[in-house]
Design a protein around this motif. Structure first.
Motif, mmCIF file in Angstrom:
data_model
loop_
_atom_site.group_PDB
_atom_site.id
_atom_site.type_symbol
_atom_site.label_atom_id
_atom_site.label_comp_id
_atom_site.label_asym_id
_atom_site.label_seq_id
_atom_site.Cartn_x
_atom_site.Cartn_y
_atom_site.Cartn_z
ATOM 1 N N GLU A 87 49.446 42.773 41.867
ATOM 2 C CA GLU A 87 50.639 42.439 42.665
ATOM 3 C C GLU A 87 50.529 41.375 43.710
ATOM 4 O O GLU A 87 50.983 40.436 44.024
ATOM 5 C CB GLU A 87 51.473 43.609 43.246
ATOM 6 N N TRP A 88 49.048 41.572 44.189
ATOM 7 C CA TRP A 88 49.044 40.729 45.550
ATOM 8 C C TRP A 88 48.471 39.454 45.095
ATOM 9 O O TRP A 88 48.450 38.362 45.874
ATOM 10 C CB TRP A 88 47.906 41.553 46.530
ATOM 11 N N ASP A 89 47.909 39.177 43.939
ATOM 12 C CA ASP A 89 47.260 37.946 43.636
ATOM 13 C C ASP A 89 48.134 36.955 42.644
ATOM 14 O O ASP A 89 48.024 35.845 42.224
ATOM 15 C CB ASP A 89 45.922 37.990 42.677
ATOM 16 N N ARG A 90 49.649 37.366 42.675
ATOM 17 C CA ARG A 90 50.456 36.449 42.117
ATOM 18 C C ARG A 90 50.668 35.034 42.881
ATOM 19 O O ARG A 90 50.248 35.100 44.130
ATOM 20 C CB ARG A 90 52.026 37.021 41.973
ATOM 21 N N ALA A 91 50.985 34.150 42.294
ATOM 22 C CA ALA A 91 51.069 32.759 42.767
ATOM 23 C C ALA A 91 52.062 32.736 43.946
ATOM 24 O O ALA A 91 52.903 33.440 44.079
ATOM 25 C CB ALA A 91 51.729 31.768 41.664
#
Length: 411
Positions: A348-352
């Motif tokens: 979830e933290w590495d979304r654009a």
């Protein structure tokens, strides 16, 4: 008549008083006792149900041979092998319901083999002077093992160690009475994940797979969870594996103490179990939060999860190494294997726009997977993030295809 019988294993030549105390507590609570002596040199105060000679013979050896080595480590390896084999045979013969093993480092080494030999659902208790110690590697732990610290018990009985021993005796008997052993009414799917804050696919997948007639067990991939997952995969208990959180592979690769062992992501493939894999938290290396950052990872961005756990964000080069390692793990798989590669990220933290977004690092990882993916693995790129509904749809589509083809069957 005792309602449950506990097998007590230990060196009755050196720990007779302590082992007898455990036996007395179990009998005092209405349980039955069987005893196994794994000592080598001395004799117990009274005969055991399974004497040391029988243990050595079970290993294809003898006490005389064990003594002849003049090496206590080699001698105890014989006893560990014999104790594990004998315990498994006795369990299948219905002669005990739970096991408790007492020891220091030698006894604990043997105890780990005994517990690893017994099936899931058999209560397994180790009372040890080194419980919870980093001396014990993750890969030695049975998937449902219980440990209790043997405080003040190095030599002889006292009020301190009696507290530990009595609790352990009551715990193993209570567990033998209360345990609900795994049922095999539905085929079992093994899935790896983290909590819903970071990975969410299991929220939709679990009910969807259950509606198809399967049971789903989800393992928290923070070292011990992955170890339990691999232990069961090695036993062939899964009808299908959905290994979507392979971060423990990266932890091991980067030298983190939060490892599930060198065989992580290999046992399902070795058994020919059909497996889907993906990239949940592929870009993070977890380490113990109260330790210093490992030398190889210093200077990189750190995400503090809580006081126990922190994560280091991988560099591009490390992500590419992770991609190659994942593919190497899958190269020897004997069953059908699909690598589902979500093109927009793996947590979830590495979304654009997210706090750990790194488009270049993700692109490099994707390229490395494409290049290293072995011929026995089907690579399916998914135009979505791992937490999107489209990823769940891709998983279920592959699953339904395997079911229709008979690769997976619901009993």
């Amino acid at each position: 008549m005792a309602d449950r019988t506990i097998l007590i294993v230990g060196t009755f030549d050196t720990k007779n008083a302590e082992l007898d105390y455990i036996a007395d507590v179990i009998r005092g609570q209405g349980g039955g006792v069987r005893t196994m002596d794994v000592g080598v040199l001395g004799e117990p105060a009274r005969p055991c149900d399974y004497p040391k000679d029988a243990v050595a013979e079970e290993a294809g050896s003898s006490i005389a041979e064990a003594i002849s080595f003049a090496d206590e480590s080699r001698a105890m390896e014989i006893m560990a092998c014999g104790a594990a084999r004998l315990a498994l045979r006795l369990y299948h013969e219905g002669l005990f319901d739970g096991v408790i093993v007492l020891g220091g480092t030698m006894g604990t080494d043997l105890a780990l083999d005994v517990c690893a030999a017994l099936p899931l659902g058999v209560p397994k208790y180790i009372v040890s002077t080194v419980s919870f110690s980093p001396l014990i590697p993750a890969e030695r732990l049975a998937s449902d093992i219980q440990m209790m610290l043997w405080s003040g018990g190095l030599y002889g009985l006292n009020s301190v160690c009696k507290s530990s021993l009595s609790q352990a005796a009551g715990a193993v008997l209570g567990a033998a009475r209360a345990v609900e052993k795994p049922q095999t009414e539905k085929p079992l799917i093994g899935m790896t994940s983290f909590g819903k804050t970071v990975l969410r696919y299991m929220v939709a997948l679990k009910p969807a797979l259950e509606a198809r007639g399967f049971e789903v067990a989800i393992f928290h991939a923070t070292g011990m969870g992955g170890r339990a997952f691999e232990t069961l995969a090695a036993e062939g208990v899964f009808a299908c594996v959905m290994d979507f959180a392979p971060q423990e592979v990266g932890n091991h690769l980067m030298g983190s103490a939060l490892s599930a062992g060198a065989d992580r992501m290999t046992n399902a493939g070795a058994n020919g179990t059909p497996q889907m894999v993906s990239i949940g938290c592929y870009d993070l290396v977890d380490f113990i939060g109260w330790h210093n950052v490992p030398e190889a990872l210093r200077g990189q961005e750190v995400q503090t999860h809580n006081r126990l756990l922190s994560s280091v964000l991988m560099t591009t080069e490390q992500r590419c190494a992770m991609a190659r390692e994942l593919c190497a793990k899958l190269a020897n798989a004997q069953g059908q294997t699909v690598f589902l590669l979500p093109m927009h990220g793996g947590n979830e933290w590495d979304r654009a726009g997210g706090p750990l977004s790194d488009p270049d690092g993700l692109a490099a990882f994707v390229g490395a997977v494409r290049e290293a993916c072995p011929a026995n693995v089907v690579l399916k790129e998914v135009d979505a993030h791992i937490n999107d509904a489209a990823f769940v749809d891709a998983v279920l589509g592959q699953f339904d295809q395997w079911c229709a083809a008979g690769v997976i069957s619901a009993r």
